[in-house]
Every structure is written in structure tokens, then in C-alpha cells.
Design a protein around this motif. Structure first.
Motif, PDB file in Angstrom:
ATOM      1  N   THR A  23       0.807  -1.217   0.000  1.00  0.00           N
ATOM      2  CA  THR A  23       0.000   0.000   0.000  1.00  0.00           C
ATOM      3  C   THR A  23       0.846   1.276   0.000  1.00  0.00           C
ATOM      4  N   ARG A  27       0.401   6.226  -1.344  1.00  0.00           N
ATOM      5  CA  ARG A  27       0.673   7.352  -0.461  1.00  0.00           C
ATOM      6  C   ARG A  27       0.908   8.656  -1.204  1.00  0.00           C
ATOM      7  N   LYS A  74       0.289   3.434   3.770  1.00  0.00           N
ATOM      8  CA  LYS A  74      -0.545   4.047   2.727  1.00  0.00           C
ATOM      9  C   LYS A  74      -0.756   5.540   2.941  1.00  0.00           C
ATOM     10  N   CYS A  76      -2.288   7.159   5.500  1.00  0.00           N
ATOM     11  CA  CYS A  76      -3.635   7.523   5.976  1.00  0.00           C
ATOM     12  C   CYS A  76      -3.600   8.642   7.010  1.00  0.00           C
TER      13      CYS A  76
END
Ligand code: SF4
Ligand code: SF4
Length: 99
Positions: A23, A27, A74, A76
Motif C-alpha cells: 500500500t 501514499r 498508505k 492515511c
């Protein structure tokens, strides 16, 4: 059902690096840890580790100086939101590309 069979059927729900794939390519912002503000790094003993606890991908180490496995991060931003000392900030990936 015997106890042994029940134990075989029990799953481990703990997130681990790579459980959601690589993941890191999703980004657009990366988390950067300022160890000068990080509680375990400053005190030299196990404390806090909320970033490790809340990261949905399990990619932050539970060390005195936490490290992030960016290949699976990722971006988040949950770690930055949960850090009680604002030791983690999200930085645009473009800034790193330009360097
Ligand atoms: S949540 Fe913040 S202070 Fe706590 S271990 Fe993570 S970076 Fe350090
Ligand atoms: S931004 Fe933080 S919480 Fe989100 S995947 Fe990356 S290390 Fe984990």
C-alpha cells in the motif's frame, strides 16, 4: 467441538505489514517522526506506542525509536492524528521527490 479444534479455527486479527498489499504506492503524504518529541525516544523506555497500536497496517515498530515501514504505509495519517505529542507530521511526497 473439542477445545483443540476450536483453537485451530481461531484466527489472528492482528494487522501485519503487507496484509493489505504494498500500500505504500497509494501514499501522497508520508508520516515523519520527530524523535525529539516522541515519548519512548525521549525517556529511553517503553511508553506510549499509540502510533504502533493505531496504525491499521501494522507498519510502525514498537521500539524506543519507532520506525515506519514505508513500503506498506498508505499515508492515511492515523498515526499523526493519534500521537499525543504531535511527534508525527504528514509531509507531501512531492517534497521528497523534489529533494
Ligand atoms: S504515538 Fe507519538 S509519542 Fe507515542 S510512540 Fe508514536 S511517535 Fe512516539
Ligand atoms: S500513515 Fe501512519 S497509520 Fe497510516 S499506514 Fe502509514 S504509518 Fe500506518
Amino acid at each position: 467441538m473439542t477445545r483443540d479444534l476450536f483453537e485451530i479455527m481461531t484466527s489472528n486479527a492482528e494487522a501485519g505489514p503487507g496484509d493489505a498489499g504494498r500500500t505504500g504506492s497509494w501514499r501522497v503524504e508520508r508520516p515523519v517522526i520527530d524523535l525529539a518529541r516522541c515519548t519512548p525516544a525521549k525517556r529511553g523506555k517503553a511508553a506510549c506506542h499509540l502510533c504502533w497500536l493505531y496504525c491499521p497496517d501494522g507498519v510502525i515498530s514498537k521500539d524506543l525509536e519507532p520506525e515506519i515501514l514505508l513500503e506498506y504505509c498508505k499515508g492515511c495519517g492515523i498515526c499523526a492524528e493519534e500521537c499525543p505529542t504531535q511527534a508525527i507530521r504528514m509531509v507531501a511526497e512531492a517534497e521528497f521527490v523534489e529533494e
